[in-house]
Design an enzyme around this catalytic site. Structure first.
Site, PDB file in Angstrom:
ATOM      1  N   HIS A  98       0.849  -1.196   0.000  1.00  0.00           N
ATOM      2  CA  HIS A  98       0.000   0.000   0.000  1.00  0.00           C
ATOM      3  C   HIS A  98       0.881   1.241   0.000  1.00  0.00           C
ATOM      4  CE1 HIS A  98       0.840   0.515   4.242  1.00  0.00           C
ATOM      5  NE2 HIS A  98       0.399  -0.720   4.498  1.00  0.00           N
TER       6      HIS A  98
ATOM      7  N   HIS B  61       4.203   1.414   2.047  1.00  0.00           N
ATOM      8  CA  HIS B  61       5.366   0.700   1.491  1.00  0.00           C
ATOM      9  C   HIS B  61       5.943   1.478   0.311  1.00  0.00           C
ATOM     10  CE1 HIS B  61       2.613  -2.593   3.067  1.00  0.00           C
ATOM     11  NE2 HIS B  61       3.594  -2.499   3.941  1.00  0.00           N
TER      12      HIS B  61
ATOM     13  N   CYS C 212       2.998 -11.810  19.433  1.00  0.00           N
ATOM     14  CA  CYS C 212       2.045 -11.355  18.411  1.00  0.00           C
ATOM     15  C   CYS C 212       2.582 -11.771  17.051  1.00  0.00           C
ATOM     16  CB  CYS C 212       1.859  -9.838  18.446  1.00  0.00           C
ATOM     17  SG  CYS C 212       0.921  -9.255  17.011  1.00  0.00           S
TER      18      CYS C 212
ATOM     19  N   CYS D 253       2.979  -8.734  14.557  1.00  0.00           N
ATOM     20  CA  CYS D 253       4.167  -7.894  14.812  1.00  0.00           C
ATOM     21  C   CYS D 253       5.439  -8.726  14.743  1.00  0.00           C
ATOM     22  CB  CYS D 253       4.149  -7.285  16.214  1.00  0.00           C
ATOM     23  SG  CYS D 253       2.811  -6.177  16.581  1.00  0.00           S
TER      24      CYS D 253
ATOM     25  N   CYS E 275      -3.081  -7.886  21.088  1.00  0.00           N
ATOM     26  CA  CYS E 275      -2.005  -6.973  20.689  1.00  0.00           C
ATOM     27  C   CYS E 275      -2.558  -5.554  20.605  1.00  0.00           C
ATOM     28  CB  CYS E 275      -1.472  -7.400  19.321  1.00  0.00           C
ATOM     29  SG  CYS E 275      -0.380  -6.182  18.586  1.00  0.00           S
TER      30      CYS E 275
ATOM     31  N   HIS F   4      -2.398  -4.526  16.705  1.00  0.00           N
ATOM     32  CA  HIS F   4      -3.249  -5.215  15.727  1.00  0.00           C
ATOM     33  C   HIS F   4      -4.616  -5.618  16.257  1.00  0.00           C
ATOM     34  CE1 HIS F   4       0.772  -5.781  13.936  1.00  0.00           C
ATOM     35  NE2 HIS F   4       0.095  -5.621  12.825  1.00  0.00           N
TER      36      HIS F   4
ATOM     37  N   LYS G 120      -5.350   7.041  11.493  1.00  0.00           N
ATOM     38  CA  LYS G 120      -4.605   5.968  10.858  1.00  0.00           C
ATOM     39  C   LYS G 120      -5.414   5.472   9.662  1.00  0.00           C
ATOM     40  CE  LYS G 120      -2.517   1.847  12.338  1.00  0.00           C
ATOM     41  NZ  LYS G 120      -2.306   0.791  13.263  1.00  0.00           N
TER      42      LYS G 120
ATOM     43  N   LYS H  33      -8.743  -0.067   6.225  1.00  0.00           N
ATOM     44  CA  LYS H  33      -9.777  -0.518   5.297  1.00  0.00           C
ATOM     45  C   LYS H  33     -11.154  -0.282   5.903  1.00  0.00           C
ATOM     46  CE  LYS H  33      -7.149  -2.355   2.124  1.00  0.00           C
ATOM     47  NZ  LYS H  33      -7.114  -1.879   0.766  1.00  0.00           N
TER      48      LYS H  33
HETATM   49  N1  MSP Z   1       8.979  -7.193   7.641  1.00  0.00           N
HETATM   50  C1  MSP Z   1       9.129  -6.099   8.538  1.00  0.00           C
HETATM   51  C2  MSP Z   1      10.396  -5.356   8.255  1.00  0.00           C
HETATM   52  C3  MSP Z   1      11.641  -6.162   8.307  1.00  0.00           C
HETATM   53  S1  MSP Z   1      13.026  -5.216   7.894  1.00  0.00           S
HETATM   54  C4  MSP Z   1      14.313  -6.150   8.254  1.00  0.00           C
HETATM   55  C5  MSP Z   1       7.940  -5.140   8.398  1.00  0.00           C
HETATM   56  N2  MSP Z   1       7.256  -5.193   7.272  1.00  0.00           N
HETATM   57  S2  MSP Z   1       5.975  -4.280   6.925  1.00  0.00           S
HETATM   58  O1  MSP Z   1       5.440  -4.833   5.705  1.00  0.00           O
HETATM   59  O2  MSP Z   1       5.081  -4.216   8.025  1.00  0.00           O
HETATM   60  O3  MSP Z   1       6.512  -2.862   6.591  1.00  0.00           O
HETATM   61  C6  MSP Z   1       6.621  -1.838   7.544  1.00  0.00           C
HETATM   62  C7  MSP Z   1       7.184  -0.620   6.853  1.00  0.00           C
HETATM   63  O4  MSP Z   1       6.313  -0.186   5.788  1.00  0.00           O
HETATM   64  C8  MSP Z   1       7.287   0.627   7.742  1.00  0.00           C
HETATM   65  O5  MSP Z   1       8.421   0.610   8.538  1.00  0.00           O
HETATM   66  C9  MSP Z   1       7.337   1.709   6.689  1.00  0.00           C
HETATM   67  O6  MSP Z   1       8.582   1.705   6.064  1.00  0.00           O
HETATM   68  C10 MSP Z   1       6.290   1.221   5.703  1.00  0.00           C
HETATM   69  N3  MSP Z   1       4.947   1.677   6.095  1.00  0.00           N
HETATM   70  C11 MSP Z   1       3.871   0.879   6.369  1.00  0.00           C
HETATM   71  N4  MSP Z   1       2.793   1.682   6.658  1.00  0.00           N
HETATM   72  C12 MSP Z   1       3.141   2.976   6.576  1.00  0.00           C
HETATM   73  C13 MSP Z   1       2.454   4.198   6.712  1.00  0.00           C
HETATM   74  N5  MSP Z   1       1.177   4.284   7.014  1.00  0.00           N
HETATM   75  N6  MSP Z   1       3.176   5.337   6.515  1.00  0.00           N
HETATM   76  C14 MSP Z   1       4.504   5.322   6.185  1.00  0.00           C
HETATM   77  N7  MSP Z   1       5.168   4.181   6.049  1.00  0.00           N
HETATM   78  C15 MSP Z   1       4.546   2.994   6.264  1.00  0.00           C
HETATM   79  O7  MSP Z   1       7.723  -4.376   9.305  1.00  0.00           O
END
Ligand code: MSP
Length: 695
Positions: A17, A20, A136, A139, A160, A163, A316, A319
């Site tokens: 999304h 990412h 969790c 997480c 959690c 979540h 935040k 969905k």
């Molecule tokens: N798999 C772990 C990371 C392992 S790194 C060795 C993880 N994955 S995640 O899919 O949950 O991705 C989290 C990351 O996605 C956040 O740290 C950020 O970089 C990005 N974001 C997810 N949601 C976000 C927002 N709402 N806003 C900005 N960045 C966001 O954690």
């Protein structure tokens, strides 16, 4: 000189999304700016594919964990292609996957090193013990008492806080990393300038560590979690997914695998700059540096935690609230550069940002269409109109000085040159500090200054007076030269538009290889033939686009799919819903009713569909050879996971229909409650076999 930058590797259990996409845009921008300076840069992104959470989502979707990971990775690579962030578009150098075999070798090597290591306090860094506590899965984190919500009913598991899902009880043998011995070493590390940024986040990490650290459980029994890397020499244990995931940053460039090392180069690129959201700062700033210390590996170059994107009201995105930003809507209606610019301009360093389509339209119109786009087109159009498309000389000879003065134009270009140079220096300074928003303000200062110079000098009047030819030349030259500088500065942020303006200016060097530090005022050559002037950022009609975006949401709007379709199935649209209870409705015959084949079904899988807030994709066993695939407009009211195993009622002889690219082979029966038509699925309180007919 080399530079290595990483994004987190994203969980391969749910689809990408905006969040990412954002971190990738930040990393991509930084990588481009480094490359501009001639620094050999390696940019990593990828997916985190192991652990119980992925194992579970694979199970729910009747896939193997590897198939589940491949399925999600496919969406990620589609996203990086669409938004021009992949290698083919000059973006990342590696899409790292923790299921790569070279990664297994590298993580195992790191484990072995840590297993032999002593902590700074002289103890074994790794030891075997027994873990008792709550975990969790979403997480991928053990939770202490202040990190979960106590259950309403004693005996139930706690939930959690992030979540709102139930925690798993873990009580088993585990390897522990002796994190508690690393507090002092970590605190010393945080004193290194710029190691954790921004400052506020550094303070948070410092106070977390000062509060004392608990040893970290770094393995699970294989019988509990099998989808992961086995512990070397003890395959009954699977490594903790964060140990595995964080290590990707070094295995990707060749740690522990000769072939990968030859292909990229650990010595060459390590240490990295890690960029991530503040949500996972602790893993990067506490666990990862300790693992590296134990293994005797150099610390990262720095750790930068950005804020999170919220909706325009500061909530935040979720969905359920229907306030998410959809990648396909972004892609359909906005240029990649507008999205990149917005992301970097709107998120202020160290803070959360607000993302809404309306703000995005406003920024695109004001800063890009009316700002940079307009400056570029007016400058170039005037060069075409008044100077036959050739960049004129910027010099004013002694004879021309008086005329220039009369027109209010400086006879030399010192004032504008020093303004632009200063803005460039500030731009670079803020950029290197990750304060992209401030950096862009500086660049737009150049836009405003140049615009003002043009408006004050009024080239359209100067053009009427042959005695002002040099003055007009100078104004046009200065505007064109400012544009050239802007192209170089802005290339990392808006690569496509910068290249386009540069081309229209008649220049053909590779912007990706021109360092802003080396720009010298006045190097734009006189006589350059400028190219065709094309609009860069067409103005967006806000009301029109907003209504288009809203109507795209419509097919699954307020009425749940289940009810609407049932009405269609019944033919007259009034027969089989709540309307039955309304007096005055025409009666149907039993033979009419017999036309509808209603069957008992059991939900096998349920998942959300990208781009469709309201739809769930469900497979249902109704006693046939193959399960049915059904789309139901209930996503806002039912969590997909909670539907699995549930007995429901299916209209099985409804004509199949394609929605959002999926064929729906039937319909679920639900009551429709209240004005918003909240669906409540019909079900049974007694045992019923799948496929039983309802009569
Ligand atoms: N798999 C772990 C990371 C392992 S790194 C060795 C993880 N994955 S995640 O899919 O949950 O991705 C989290 C990351 O996605 C956040 O740290 C950020 O970089 C990005 N974001 C997810 N949601 C976000 C927002 N709402 N806003 C900005 N960045 C966001 O954690």
């Amino acid at each position: 000189m080399t530079f290595y930058i990483t994004t987190p590797i994203y969980y391969a259990n749910s689809l990408p999304h905006l969040g990412h996409l954002y971190t990738m845009i930040v990393a991509d921008t930084i990588a481009r700016q480094k490359r501009q300076q001639g620094i050999e840069t390696f940019f990593l992104t990828g997916t985190d594919e192991h652990g119980i959470n992925i194992e579970r989502s694979a199970q729910r979707n009747h896939r193997t964990p590897q198939e589940q990971a491949d399925y999600v990775v496919n969406y990620y690579t589609k996203m990086t292609d669409t938004f021009a962030l992949d290698t083919a578009h000059g973006g990342y150098d590696i899409f790292m996957r923790t299921t790569n075999s070279f990664h297994h070798e590298g993580v195992s090597e790191l484990w072995r090193r840590i297993a032999k290591a002593k902590t700074p306090k002289g103890n074994d860094a790794l030891y075997k013990g027994h873990y008792e506590g709550w975990f969790c899965a979403a997480c991928a984190e053990y939770k202490s008492e202040d990190e979960y919500a106590k259950p309403a009913n004693p005996g139930d598991p706690p939930a959690c806080l992030v979540h709102d899902t139930k925690l798993d009880r873990v009580s088993e043998e585990s390897y522990f990393f002796r994190l508690s011995d690393y507090d002092e070493a970590l605190l010393r590390l945080y004193e290194e300038p710029g190691f954790v940024r921004p400052e506020g986040r550094r303070n948070e990490v410092k106070s977390f560590v000062s509060g004392g650290l608990q040893d970290l459980s770094v393995s699970r029994l294989r019988t509990s979690v099998s989808w992961g890397v086995p512990v070397p020499d003890d395959p009954n244990h699977t490594m903790y997914v964060w140990f595995d995931a964080l290590t990707n940053y070094i295995t990707a460039i060749g740690f522990g695998n000769e072939q990968q090392n030859r292909a990229v180069g650990f010595e060459k690129f390590w240490p990295a700059l890690h960029v991530m959201g503040k949500d996972i700062l602790r893993f990067h700033a506490v666990y990862w540096p300790s693992f590296l210390m134990a293994a005797g590996i150099e610390q990262p170059r720095g750790i930068y935690a950005h804020g999170m994107w919220l909706d325009p009201n500061g909530r935040k995105m979720s969905k359920t609230l229907g306030n998410t930003i959809e990648l396909d809507v972004l892609q359909a209606h906005f240029s990649i550069d507008a999205i990149r610019y917005f992301c970097l301009r709107e998120m202020v360093f160290g803070q959360d940002g607000r993302f809404g389509y309306e703000n995005l339209i406003d920024r695109t119109n004001s800063d890009l269409a009316s700002g940079l786009g307009n400056l570029s087109s007016r400058t170039l159009t005037m060069i075409h109109r008044y100077r036959e498309g050739r960049v004129p000389s910027g010099k004013i000879s002694d004879e021309g000085v008086l005329s220039a003065k009369r027109a209010g134009v400086d006879n030399d270009d010192m004032a504008i040159a020093s303004f632009v140079e200063h803005a460039r220096d500030e731009f670079i300074r803020h950029f290197e500090d990750f304060a992209f928003s401030r950096a862009l303000e500086e660049a737009w200062g150049i836009v405003a200054r140049t615009d003002k110079m043009i408006s004050d000098a009024k080239p359209w009047d100067l053009a009427k007076d042959p005695g002002q030819a040099q003055t007009l030349n100078a104004v046009l030259y200065r505007a064109a030269e400012s544009l050239r500088w802007l192209c170089v500065l802005l290339y990392p942020v808006i690569p496509n538009a910068a290249r386009e303006i540069y081309k229209q200016l008649g220049l053909d060097q590779d912007l990706g290889a021109i360092s802003p530090k080396q720009l010298n005022w006045g190097e734009l050559e006189e006589g350059v033939q400028i190219g065709e002037v094309k609009p860069l950022f067409p103005r967006i009609d806000k009301a029109k686009l907003m209504s288009e975006i809203k109507s795209e949401d419509k097919p699954e709007a307020s009425q749940p799919e289940a009810v609407t379709e049932l009405q269609q199935a019944a033919g007259s649209g009034q027969h089989v819903t709540e309307a039955d209870a309304v007096p005055g409705v025409a009666y149907i015959d039993i033979s009419d009713f017999a036309k509808i084949d209603l069957r008992v079904g059991e939900v096998l899988t349920a998942e959300r569909i990208p781009k469709a807030d309201k739809l769930l994709l469900i497979t249902v066993d109704i006693g046939e050879e193959k399960p049915r695939q059904i789309l139901a407009g209930i996503a806002q009211y039912y969590e997909p996971e909670k539907l699995i195993g549930r007995k429901i009622v299916v209209v099985s002889n409804l004509k199949p229909r394609k929605m959002r690219g999926y064929e729906s082979q039937g319909m679920l029966l639900a009551a429709s409650i209240g004005e918003e038509g909240k669906p409540v699925l019909a079900t049974f309180t007694e045992e019923v076999p799948n496929g039983a007919r309802l009569k």
